[in-house]
Design a protein around this motif. Structure first.
Motif, short mmCIF file in Angstrom:
data_model
loop_
_atom_site.label_atom_id
_atom_site.label_comp_id
_atom_site.label_asym_id
_atom_site.label_seq_id
_atom_site.Cartn_x
_atom_site.Cartn_y
_atom_site.Cartn_z
N LEU A 1 10.57 1.59 1.10
CA LEU A 1 10.77 2.83 0.34
C LEU A 1 9.97 2.81 -0.96
O LEU A 1 9.41 3.81 -1.40
CB LEU A 1 12.26 3.04 0.05
N GLU A 2 9.92 1.63 -1.58
CA GLU A 2 9.19 1.50 -2.84
C GLU A 2 7.75 1.95 -2.68
O GLU A 2 7.11 2.39 -3.64
CB GLU A 2 9.24 0.03 -3.28
N HIS A 3 7.24 1.86 -1.45
CA HIS A 3 5.85 2.27 -1.19
C HIS A 3 5.77 3.58 -0.44
O HIS A 3 4.71 3.94 0.06
CB HIS A 3 5.12 1.13 -0.49
N VAL B 1 0.84 -1.19 0.00
CA VAL B 1 0.00 0.00 0.00
C VAL B 1 0.88 1.24 0.00
O VAL B 1 2.08 1.17 0.18
CB VAL B 1 -0.89 0.02 1.25
N GLN B 2 0.25 2.39 -0.20
CA GLN B 2 0.98 3.65 -0.15
C GLN B 2 1.33 4.00 1.29
O GLN B 2 0.60 3.68 2.21
CB GLN B 2 0.14 4.77 -0.76
N ALA B 3 2.44 4.73 1.45
CA ALA B 3 2.86 5.12 2.80
C ALA B 3 1.82 6.00 3.48
O ALA B 3 1.20 6.84 2.85
CB ALA B 3 4.18 5.89 2.70
N ASN B 4 1.67 5.78 4.77
CA ASN B 4 0.89 6.69 5.61
C ASN B 4 1.87 7.29 6.61
O ASN B 4 2.10 6.72 7.68
CB ASN B 4 -0.23 5.94 6.33
N VAL C 1 -0.55 -5.24 8.28
CA VAL C 1 -0.34 -4.03 9.07
C VAL C 1 -0.19 -2.83 8.14
O VAL C 1 -0.69 -1.73 8.42
CB VAL C 1 0.89 -4.19 10.01
N LEU C 2 0.47 -3.02 7.01
CA LEU C 2 0.58 -1.92 6.04
C LEU C 2 -0.80 -1.53 5.49
O LEU C 2 -1.09 -0.34 5.30
CB LEU C 2 1.54 -2.30 4.91
N ASP C 3 -1.65 -2.51 5.28
CA ASP C 3 -3.02 -2.18 4.85
C ASP C 3 -3.75 -1.39 5.93
O ASP C 3 -4.46 -0.43 5.64
CB ASP C 3 -3.80 -3.47 4.55
N ALA C 4 -3.58 -1.80 7.19
CA ALA C 4 -4.24 -1.09 8.29
C ALA C 4 -3.73 0.35 8.36
O ALA C 4 -4.50 1.29 8.59
CB ALA C 4 -4.01 -1.81 9.61
#
Ligand SMILES: O=C[C@H](O)COP(=O)(O)O
Ligand SMILES: CC(=O)C(=O)O
Length: 216
Positions: free
Chosen positions: A129-131, A5-8, A104-107
Protein backbone atom coordinates in the motif's frame (compact mmCIF):
# COMPACT_ATOMS: atom_id res chain seq x y z
CA UNK A 1 16.79 -0.08 -10.06
CA UNK A 2 14.86 1.15 -7.05
CA UNK A 3 14.01 -1.35 -4.34
CA UNK A 4 10.43 -0.13 -4.27
CA UNK A 5 8.48 1.38 -7.09
CA UNK A 6 5.18 3.10 -7.75
CA UNK A 7 2.11 0.95 -8.27
CA UNK A 8 1.22 -0.15 -11.78
CA UNK A 9 -2.52 -0.85 -11.44
CA UNK A 10 -4.09 1.38 -14.09
CA UNK A 11 -7.30 -0.26 -15.30
CA UNK A 12 -6.94 -3.22 -12.94
CA UNK A 13 -10.06 -2.41 -10.89
CA UNK A 14 -12.19 -2.64 -14.05
CA UNK A 15 -10.68 -6.02 -14.92
CA UNK A 16 -11.28 -7.37 -11.39
CA UNK A 17 -14.88 -6.15 -11.61
CA UNK A 18 -15.64 -8.28 -14.70
CA UNK A 19 -16.53 -11.42 -12.76
CA UNK A 20 -17.07 -12.39 -9.10
CA UNK A 21 -14.73 -15.34 -9.71
CA UNK A 22 -11.45 -15.42 -11.64
CA UNK A 23 -10.71 -19.01 -12.66
CA UNK A 24 -7.10 -19.93 -11.90
CA UNK A 25 -6.02 -22.18 -14.76
CA UNK A 26 -3.27 -24.76 -14.99
CA UNK A 27 -3.17 -25.76 -18.66
CA UNK A 28 -1.17 -28.87 -19.52
CA UNK A 29 -2.19 -29.19 -23.19
CA UNK A 30 -2.05 -26.09 -25.34
CA UNK A 31 -4.91 -27.20 -27.58
CA UNK A 32 -7.20 -27.00 -24.52
CA UNK A 33 -6.67 -23.25 -24.15
CA UNK A 34 -9.14 -21.93 -26.72
CA UNK A 35 -12.04 -24.36 -26.11
CA UNK A 36 -11.58 -23.85 -22.38
CA UNK A 37 -11.82 -20.07 -22.77
CA UNK A 38 -14.95 -20.48 -24.90
CA UNK A 39 -16.55 -22.77 -22.28
CA UNK A 40 -15.87 -20.28 -19.49
CA UNK A 41 -17.25 -17.44 -21.60
CA UNK A 42 -20.33 -19.49 -22.39
CA UNK A 43 -20.87 -19.85 -18.65
CA UNK A 44 -20.56 -16.09 -18.21
CA UNK A 45 -16.95 -15.73 -17.02
CA UNK A 46 -14.97 -13.16 -19.00
CA UNK A 47 -11.62 -13.12 -17.19
CA UNK A 48 -9.04 -15.83 -16.38
CA UNK A 49 -5.63 -16.20 -14.77
CA UNK A 50 -3.38 -18.66 -16.62
CA UNK A 51 -0.65 -19.80 -14.24
CA UNK A 52 2.94 -20.23 -15.37
CA UNK A 53 3.02 -23.69 -13.85
CA UNK A 54 3.26 -25.69 -17.05
CA UNK A 55 5.53 -25.80 -20.09
CA UNK A 56 2.76 -24.56 -22.38
CA UNK A 57 1.45 -21.71 -20.22
CA UNK A 58 2.92 -18.92 -22.36
CA UNK A 59 1.58 -20.51 -25.53
CA UNK A 60 -1.81 -20.94 -23.87
CA UNK A 61 -1.90 -17.24 -22.93
CA UNK A 62 -0.97 -16.25 -26.49
CA UNK A 63 -3.57 -18.59 -28.03
CA UNK A 64 -6.39 -17.36 -25.80
CA UNK A 65 -5.44 -13.71 -26.20
CA UNK A 66 -5.30 -14.02 -30.00
CA UNK A 67 -8.33 -16.26 -30.59
CA UNK A 68 -10.85 -15.39 -27.87
CA UNK A 69 -11.26 -11.62 -27.94
CA UNK A 70 -14.10 -11.67 -25.41
CA UNK A 71 -11.85 -13.16 -22.73
CA UNK A 72 -9.54 -10.99 -20.61
CA UNK A 73 -6.47 -13.17 -20.15
CA UNK A 74 -4.17 -12.60 -17.18
CA UNK A 75 -1.01 -14.45 -16.22
CA UNK A 76 -0.45 -15.94 -12.76
CA UNK A 77 2.45 -17.47 -10.85
CA UNK A 78 4.70 -14.72 -12.21
CA UNK A 79 7.72 -14.94 -9.94
CA UNK A 80 10.48 -13.11 -11.85
CA UNK A 81 11.03 -9.96 -13.90
CA UNK A 82 11.80 -12.08 -16.97
CA UNK A 83 8.48 -13.88 -16.63
CA UNK A 84 6.72 -10.51 -16.28
CA UNK A 85 8.12 -9.36 -19.62
CA UNK A 86 7.36 -12.68 -21.32
CA UNK A 87 3.70 -12.81 -20.29
CA UNK A 88 3.25 -9.20 -21.40
CA UNK A 89 4.72 -10.11 -24.81
CA UNK A 90 2.39 -13.12 -24.99
CA UNK A 91 -0.63 -10.84 -24.62
CA UNK A 92 -1.50 -11.01 -20.90
CA UNK A 93 -3.74 -8.08 -19.90
CA UNK A 94 -2.79 -8.30 -16.21
CA UNK A 95 -0.17 -10.08 -14.12
CA UNK A 96 -0.62 -11.92 -10.81
CA UNK A 97 1.93 -13.18 -8.33
CA UNK A 98 1.51 -15.11 -5.07
CA UNK A 99 3.63 -12.43 -3.40
CA UNK A 100 5.94 -9.65 -4.49
CA UNK A 101 9.65 -9.09 -4.75
CA UNK A 102 11.65 -5.94 -5.50
CA UNK A 103 12.62 -7.18 -8.98
CA UNK A 104 9.06 -8.12 -9.93
CA UNK A 105 7.82 -4.75 -8.67
CA UNK A 106 10.45 -3.06 -10.81
CA UNK A 107 9.31 -5.08 -13.83
CA UNK A 108 5.72 -4.04 -13.12
CA UNK A 109 6.72 -0.37 -12.96
CA UNK A 110 8.45 -0.66 -16.33
CA UNK A 111 5.44 -2.36 -17.96
CA UNK A 112 2.12 -1.11 -19.30
CA UNK A 113 0.46 -4.33 -18.05
CA UNK A 114 -1.03 -3.87 -14.56
CA UNK A 115 0.05 -5.94 -11.58
CA UNK A 116 -1.93 -7.70 -8.84
CA UNK A 117 0.65 -8.61 -6.18
CA UNK A 118 0.02 -11.10 -3.41
CA UNK A 119 0.02 -10.47 0.35
CA UNK A 120 -0.89 -12.61 3.35
CA UNK A 121 -0.06 -10.47 6.40
CA UNK A 122 -0.74 -6.88 7.54
CA UNK A 123 2.92 -5.97 7.06
CA UNK A 124 2.91 -7.24 3.48
CA UNK A 125 -0.35 -5.42 2.78
CA UNK A 126 1.05 -2.18 4.22
CA UNK A 127 4.34 -2.47 2.36
CA UNK A 128 2.46 -2.75 -0.95
CA UNK A 129 0.00 0.00 0.00
CA UNK A 130 2.87 2.35 0.80
CA UNK A 131 3.72 2.14 -2.89
CA UNK A 132 0.18 2.54 -4.11
CA UNK A 133 -1.01 -1.05 -4.54
CA UNK A 134 -4.68 -0.76 -3.51
CA UNK A 135 -5.74 -4.05 -5.13
CA UNK A 136 -3.93 -7.10 -3.84
CA UNK A 137 -4.27 -10.85 -4.00
CA UNK A 138 -4.83 -12.38 -0.55
CA UNK A 139 -2.91 -15.64 -0.85
CA UNK A 140 -3.07 -18.38 0.32
CA UNK A 141 -6.51 -17.31 1.54
CA UNK A 142 -7.67 -20.20 3.70
CA UNK A 143 -4.29 -21.17 5.24
CA UNK A 144 -3.54 -17.46 5.89
CA UNK A 145 -6.66 -16.98 8.03
CA UNK A 146 -9.48 -16.73 5.52
CA UNK A 147 -12.52 -14.60 6.26
CA UNK A 148 -11.64 -13.74 9.90
CA UNK A 149 -8.21 -12.50 8.76
CA UNK A 150 -9.69 -10.35 5.98
CA UNK A 151 -12.20 -8.85 8.45
CA UNK A 152 -9.38 -8.12 10.87
CA UNK A 153 -7.29 -6.43 8.15
CA UNK A 154 -10.29 -4.33 7.02
CA UNK A 155 -10.55 -2.65 10.40
CA UNK A 156 -7.20 -0.79 10.29
CA UNK A 157 -6.62 -0.92 6.49
CA UNK A 158 -10.04 -0.55 4.81
CA UNK A 159 -8.66 1.04 1.65
CA UNK A 160 -7.08 -2.16 0.32
CA UNK A 161 -9.36 -4.51 -1.61
CA UNK A 162 -8.48 -8.12 -2.22
CA UNK A 163 -8.91 -11.02 -4.58
CA UNK A 164 -8.57 -13.91 -2.08
CA UNK A 165 -7.36 -17.17 -3.63
CA UNK A 166 -6.38 -20.54 -2.21
CA UNK A 167 -8.87 -22.97 -0.72
CA UNK A 168 -11.94 -21.20 -2.10
CA UNK A 169 -14.79 -23.09 -3.78
CA UNK A 170 -18.49 -22.73 -4.42
CA UNK A 171 -19.23 -23.55 -0.76
CA UNK A 172 -17.36 -20.55 0.71
CA UNK A 173 -17.02 -18.09 -2.22
CA UNK A 174 -20.23 -16.19 -1.37
CA UNK A 175 -19.03 -15.57 2.21
CA UNK A 176 -15.77 -14.07 0.90
CA UNK A 177 -17.62 -11.97 -1.69
CA UNK A 178 -19.85 -10.53 1.04
CA UNK A 179 -16.83 -8.83 2.68
CA UNK A 180 -16.45 -5.10 2.00
CA UNK A 181 -12.74 -5.51 1.23
CA UNK A 182 -13.17 -8.29 -1.34
CA UNK A 183 -13.59 -7.37 -5.00
CA UNK A 184 -13.57 -10.91 -6.42
CA UNK A 185 -12.19 -14.36 -5.57
CA UNK A 186 -9.88 -16.68 -7.46
CA UNK A 187 -9.96 -20.44 -7.65
CA UNK A 188 -9.25 -23.59 -9.59
CA UNK A 189 -12.56 -25.30 -8.81
CA UNK A 190 -14.14 -24.36 -12.14
CA UNK A 191 -11.62 -26.42 -14.06
CA UNK A 192 -11.28 -29.88 -12.49
CA UNK A 193 -8.27 -31.75 -13.89
CA UNK A 194 -10.43 -34.69 -14.98
CA UNK A 195 -12.76 -32.40 -16.95
CA UNK A 196 -9.78 -30.82 -18.70
CA UNK A 197 -8.29 -34.24 -19.50
CA UNK A 198 -11.61 -35.43 -20.91
CA UNK A 199 -12.25 -32.21 -22.82
CA UNK A 200 -15.55 -31.95 -20.94
CA UNK A 201 -16.22 -28.33 -21.85
CA UNK A 202 -19.92 -28.67 -21.05
CA UNK A 203 -19.13 -29.47 -17.41
CA UNK A 204 -16.80 -26.48 -17.23
CA UNK A 205 -19.46 -24.18 -18.73
CA UNK A 206 -21.89 -25.37 -16.04
CA UNK A 207 -19.35 -24.73 -13.24
CA UNK A 208 -18.64 -21.31 -14.76
CA UNK A 209 -22.35 -20.43 -14.83
CA UNK A 210 -22.70 -21.33 -11.13
CA UNK A 211 -19.70 -19.14 -10.29
CA UNK A 212 -20.81 -16.25 -12.51
CA UNK A 213 -24.16 -16.17 -10.66
CA UNK A 214 -22.50 -15.47 -7.29
CA UNK A 215 -23.43 -12.08 -5.82
CA UNK A 216 -20.99 -9.52 -4.47
O1 LIG B 1 -3.74 -19.19 -7.19
C1 LIG B 1 -3.66 -20.17 -6.65
C2 LIG B 1 -4.16 -21.44 -6.42
O2 LIG B 1 -3.43 -22.46 -6.93
C3 LIG B 1 -5.60 -21.63 -6.60
O3 LIG B 1 -5.97 -22.17 -5.40
P1 LIG B 1 -7.06 -23.32 -5.31
O4 LIG B 1 -6.56 -24.47 -6.17
O5 LIG B 1 -7.10 -23.66 -3.87
O6 LIG B 1 -8.33 -22.76 -5.85
C1 LIG C 1 -1.03 -18.33 -6.30
C2 LIG C 1 -0.88 -17.19 -7.14
O1 LIG C 1 -1.18 -16.11 -6.79
C3 LIG C 1 -0.35 -17.35 -8.43
O2 LIG C 1 -0.03 -18.48 -8.79
O3 LIG C 1 -0.22 -16.36 -9.14
Amino acid sequence: MSTWVQANQGGLAELLAISPVIPVLTIEVVSHAVPLAHALLEGGIGVVEVTLRTEVALQAIAAMAASVPGMVVGAGTVLTAVQYRRVAEAGARFVVSPGSSPSVLDAAAASSVPFLPGAATPSEVLALLEHGYRWQKFFPAEPAGGIPMLRAIAAPIPEVRFCPTGGIGLANAADYLALANVICVGGSWLTPAESLRAGDWRRIAVLAAEAAALKR
